[in-house]
Design a protein around this motif. Structure first.
Motif, PDB file in Angstrom:
ATOM      1  N   ARG A  15       0.908  -1.274  -0.113  1.00 38.26           N
ATOM      2  CA  ARG A  15      -0.366  -0.002  -0.083  1.00 38.26           C
ATOM      3  C   ARG A  15       1.463   1.204  -0.409  1.00 38.26           C
ATOM      4  O   ARG A  15       0.722   2.758  -0.608  1.00 38.26           O
ATOM      5  N   GLU A  18       2.710   1.859  -3.654  1.00 36.29           N
ATOM      6  CA  GLU A  18       1.531   1.922  -4.619  1.00 36.29           C
ATOM      7  C   GLU A  18       0.927   3.860  -3.858  1.00 36.29           C
ATOM      8  O   GLU A  18       1.056   4.112  -5.668  1.00 36.29           O
ATOM      9  N   ALA A  19       0.791   3.871  -2.547  1.00 34.82           N
ATOM     10  CA  ALA A  19       0.720   5.462  -2.518  1.00 34.82           C
ATOM     11  C   ALA A  19       2.168   6.202  -3.449  1.00 34.82           C
ATOM     12  O   ALA A  19       1.598   6.837  -4.023  1.00 34.82           O
ATOM     13  N   ALA A  21       3.705   5.523  -5.468  1.00 30.98           N
ATOM     14  CA  ALA A  21       3.808   5.912  -6.970  1.00 30.98           C
ATOM     15  C   ALA A  21       2.321   6.128  -7.974  1.00 30.98           C
ATOM     16  O   ALA A  21       3.028   7.032  -8.380  1.00 30.98           O
ATOM     17  N   ASP A  22       1.543   6.316  -7.051  1.00 25.91           N
ATOM     18  CA  ASP A  22      -0.177   7.082  -7.487  1.00 25.91           C
ATOM     19  C   ASP A  22       0.943   8.953  -7.211  1.00 25.91           C
ATOM     20  O   ASP A  22       0.273   9.637  -8.013  1.00 25.91           O
ATOM     21  N   ARG A  23       1.110   9.032  -6.079  1.00 20.12           N
ATOM     22  CA  ARG A  23       1.551  10.472  -6.007  1.00 20.12           C
ATOM     23  C   ARG A  23       2.528  11.126  -6.914  1.00 20.12           C
ATOM     24  O   ARG A  23       2.744  12.433  -6.801  1.00 20.12           O
ATOM     25  N   ASN A  24       3.861  10.305  -6.860  1.00 18.27           N
ATOM     26  CA  ASN A  24       4.438  10.747  -8.134  1.00 18.27           C
ATOM     27  C   ASN A  24       4.052  10.516  -9.569  1.00 18.27           C
ATOM     28  O   ASN A  24       5.191  10.824 -10.849  1.00 18.27           O
ATOM     29  N   GLY A  25       2.569  10.084  -9.730  1.00 13.81           N
ATOM     30  CA  GLY A  25       3.043   9.161 -11.180  1.00 13.81           C
ATOM     31  C   GLY A  25       3.349   8.282 -12.023  1.00 13.81           C
ATOM     32  O   GLY A  25       3.691   8.556 -13.037  1.00 13.81           O
ATOM     33  N   TRP A  26       4.353   7.746 -11.029  1.00 11.79           N
ATOM     34  CA  TRP A  26       4.612   6.313 -11.708  1.00 11.79           C
ATOM     35  C   TRP A  26       3.899   5.176 -11.655  1.00 11.79           C
ATOM     36  O   TRP A  26       3.108   4.494 -10.648  1.00 11.79           O
ATOM     37  N   SER A  27       5.087   4.339 -12.302  1.00 13.19           N
ATOM     38  CA  SER A  27       4.039   2.774 -12.429  1.00 13.19           C
ATOM     39  C   SER A  27       4.159   2.827 -11.111  1.00 13.19           C
ATOM     40  O   SER A  27       6.054   2.530 -11.057  1.00 13.19           O
ATOM     41  N   ILE A  28       4.158   1.217 -10.967  1.00 10.09           N
ATOM     42  CA  ILE A  28       4.758   0.459  -9.884  1.00 10.09           C
ATOM     43  C   ILE A  28       5.932  -0.199 -10.185  1.00 10.09           C
ATOM     44  O   ILE A  28       6.773  -0.046  -9.031  1.00 10.09           O
ATOM     45  N   CYS A  31       8.456   2.979  -9.892  1.00  8.48           N
ATOM     46  CA  CYS A  31       8.575   3.072  -8.482  1.00  8.48           C
ATOM     47  C   CYS A  31       9.766   1.978  -7.704  1.00  8.48           C
ATOM     48  O   CYS A  31      10.031   2.638  -6.720  1.00  8.48           O
TER      49      CYS A  31
END
Length: 70
Positions: A15, A18-19, A21-28, A31
């Motif tokens: 989690r 994933e957070a 990655a989402d915050r930075n606009g990256w794929s997993i 990240c």
């Protein structure tokens, strides 16, 4: 070189990744790569457990025979 088993990580760790990655606009994958680069840059590999090298004695205690050490 072994790969990181993302699915084998704890739910909390996944989690957090994933957070991030989402915050930075990256794929997993991106990240995880960024985390690995940062960990390496911060000296993470110096603390990694690895077996110690075996020490070899290059010069016997009695010295080299006929080597002019007398």
């Amino acid at each position: 070189m072994s790969e990181l088993d993302y699915r084998g990580l704890s739910l909390d760790t996944r989690r957090r990744i994933e957070a991030l990655a989402d915050r930075n606009g990256w794929s997993i994958e991106q990240c995880l790569e960024e985390l690995a680069i940062e960990a390496t840059a911060m000296g993470g590999l110096t603390a990694a457990g690895r077996p110690k090298a075996r020490l070899l004695q290059l010069r016997p205690k009695e010295g080299l025979k006929g080597g002019g050490d007398d």
